[in-house]
Design an enzyme around this catalytic site. Structure first.
Site, PDB file in Angstrom:
ATOM      1  CE  LYS A   2      -6.024 -11.125  -3.482  1.00 58.31           C
ATOM      2  NZ  LYS A   2      -6.241 -10.243  -2.492  1.00 58.31           N
ATOM      3  CE  LYS A  59      -4.283  -1.919   1.497  1.00 58.47           C
ATOM      4  NZ  LYS A  59      -4.270  -3.094   2.365  1.00 58.47           N
ATOM      5  CE  LYS A  61     -13.137  -6.510  -1.356  1.00 58.62           C
ATOM      6  NZ  LYS A  61     -13.561  -6.875  -0.021  1.00 58.62           N
TER       7      LYS A  61
HETATM    8  P1  ADP Z   1     -10.006  -7.927  -1.613  1.00 55.50           P
HETATM    9  O1  ADP Z   1      -8.596  -8.269  -2.023  1.00 55.50           O
HETATM   10  O2  ADP Z   1     -10.947  -7.998  -2.744  1.00 55.50           O
HETATM   11  O3  ADP Z   1     -10.084  -6.610  -0.877  1.00 55.50           O
HETATM   12  P2  ADP Z   1     -10.293  -9.074   0.979  1.00 55.50           P
HETATM   13  O4  ADP Z   1      -8.900  -8.606   1.301  1.00 55.50           O
HETATM   14  O5  ADP Z   1     -11.443  -8.382   1.620  1.00 55.50           O
HETATM   15  O6  ADP Z   1     -10.455  -9.049  -0.596  1.00 55.50           O
HETATM   16  O7  ADP Z   1     -10.353 -10.621   1.262  1.00 55.50           O
HETATM   17  C1  ADP Z   1     -11.284 -11.312   2.081  1.00 55.50           C
HETATM   18  C2  ADP Z   1     -10.917 -12.786   2.101  1.00 55.50           C
HETATM   19  O8  ADP Z   1     -10.992 -13.336   0.779  1.00 55.50           O
HETATM   20  C3  ADP Z   1      -9.481 -13.058   2.586  1.00 55.50           C
HETATM   21  O9  ADP Z   1      -9.450 -14.252   3.317  1.00 55.50           O
HETATM   22  C4  ADP Z   1      -8.711 -13.208   1.307  1.00 55.50           C
HETATM   23  O10 ADP Z   1      -7.551 -13.973   1.468  1.00 55.50           O
HETATM   24  C5  ADP Z   1      -9.730 -13.886   0.395  1.00 55.50           C
HETATM   25  N1  ADP Z   1      -9.469 -13.518  -1.001  1.00 55.50           N
HETATM   26  C6  ADP Z   1      -9.657 -12.314  -1.566  1.00 55.50           C
HETATM   27  N2  ADP Z   1      -9.305 -12.314  -2.862  1.00 55.50           N
HETATM   28  C7  ADP Z   1      -8.883 -13.583  -3.129  1.00 55.50           C
HETATM   29  C8  ADP Z   1      -8.391 -14.230  -4.311  1.00 55.50           C
HETATM   30  N3  ADP Z   1      -8.281 -13.594  -5.459  1.00 55.50           N
HETATM   31  N4  ADP Z   1      -8.049 -15.527  -4.210  1.00 55.50           N
HETATM   32  C9  ADP Z   1      -8.165 -16.195  -3.038  1.00 55.50           C
HETATM   33  N5  ADP Z   1      -8.629 -15.637  -1.904  1.00 55.50           N
HETATM   34  C10 ADP Z   1      -8.989 -14.354  -1.930  1.00 55.50           C
END
Ligand code: ADP
Ligand code: TRP
Length: 320
Positions: free
Chosen positions: A189, A110, A192
């Site tokens: 990956k 970040k 959001k």
């Molecule tokens: P984002 O990256 O969209 O902000 P979050 O950080 O809120 O998602 O992730 C919430 C949960 O979903 C976490 O346990 C995270 O490891 C899992 N997660 C998010 N994106 C992925 C992905 N592309 N593949 C596998 N797990 C994911």
């Protein structure tokens, strides 16, 4: 065995969240005592608008319940309903070397992106360690991106136990290799923050449009294509049977099968897969009192567990 995981209320649930975390959590609820929560304190690190945050907490509660939580078994709650987690964060801060947090990938990423960090973002992993240790969790199902946070949690539990006696269970993470990282529309990956997500819930037409925008190479309809490097096939594997996947791969190799066809097949498989959850979601939306009641009950149960741990922690450090 106690299983715990959390999710930030920071936007629409996507299939990365589902396969990376929720599905694991829902399956594990049969194997032990599951605690799942909405990490609204963590969301404050990005200073969201208050009304938006409130709305997103409710939205993620409904979505998570729709994904198959068995509310008789699972303790489902909002993080901020158990404020002891902040008290424990302070205790853990004092056994946490600054260097451990300076090495956190998600923090460094970040900062590298030009985000000016506040102290909340910097100490995000300590609050996350508190979430896990407060409930004496054994297993934490998360996506691969969270692995380092669990390692930090283990470090803090060990340091605290060494300094003050055996207070915390040292947890493990649970990351099945097959779903470690779900790719997004552009192959990075799915996240959001990269604007490359496929939402689970939403209007059919809008979801179809998103699926149709998955990036592929520019081979024409008649050209043979490589199924092993195509993102559409990778995503299709999440929803289709082995037989269906092999069939798609054959069609790729043979030519005369366009990316549009493959995307349509993916879209249909996805719609079928999530149909029961969509139905459940509609039912929940029509019964929000029930959703609030679940969160209230969850908070009471989680609060009682939190007090048990905090009692030990306060005694161990010499406060009370
Ligand atoms: P984002 O990256 O969209 O902000 P979050 O950080 O809120 O998602 O992730 C919430 C949960 O979903 C976490 O346990 C995270 O490891 C899992 N997660 C998010 N994106 C992925 C992905 N592309 N593949 C596998 N797990 C994911
Ligand atoms: N940091 C996690 C994420 O962004 C959310 C989270 C907060 C969490 N506390 C947790 C996950 C405790 C597992 C356990 O996805």
């Amino acid at each position: 065995m106690r299983i715990l995981s959390g999710i930030q209320p920071s936007g629409k649930l996507h299939i990365g969240n589902y396969f990376g975390m929720m599905k694991q959590a829902v399956e594990l609820q049969k194997k032990g005592e599951a605690f799942l929560f909405i990490a609204d304190f963590h969301s404050l690190t990005t200073n969201p608008d208050a009304a938006d945050l409130r709305e997103r907490v409710t939205e993620v509660a409904v979505d998570f319940l729709a994904c198959g939580l068995d509310t008789d078994k699972v303790c489902f709650f909002r993080q901020s309903d158990v404020p002891q987690v902040c008290e424990l964060t302070w205790m853990l801060n004092n056994v946490c070397p600054v260097g451990l947090l300076q090495r956190a990938h998600s923090y460094k990423d970040k900062v590298a992106k030009g985000f000016e960090p506040n102290n909340g973002l910097f100490s995000y992993p300590v609050l996350m360690a508190s979430d896990i240790l407060l409930y004496q969790s054994d297993l934490v199902p998360v996506g691969k991106d969270q692995k380092q946070h669990i390692e930090i949690t283990r470090d803090l539990a060990i340091k605290f136990n060494e300094r003050y006696g055996d207070v915390f269970t040292v947890p493990d993470c649970f990351i099945p290799e097959s779903v470690a990282v779900i790719p997004g529309l552009d192959g990075q990956k799915m996240s959001k923050s990269y604007n490359n997500t496929i939402p689970i819930f939403g209007k059919e037409k809008a979801i179809r449009k998103i699926v149709m925008s998955i990036v592929t190479d520019s081979k024409g309809l008649d050209d043979p294509k490589d199924p092993d490097t195509c993102n559409v096939v990778t995503l299709y594997k999440l929803f289709a049977s082995e037989e269906q996947v092999n069939e798609m791969k054959e069609r790729y190799r043979a030519g005369g099968y366009g990316y549009g066809h493959a995307k349509q097949a993916l879209f249909e498989a996805m719609q079928d897969y999530f149909a029961p959850m969509r139905k459940r979601r509609e039912e929940l939306l029509a019964n929000m009192d029930y959703v609030h009641e679940i969160l209230r009950k969850g908070a009471a149960r989680a609060g009682a567990e939190a007090e048990k741990t905090m009692d030990k922690v306060r005694k161990a450090v010499g406060i009370r």
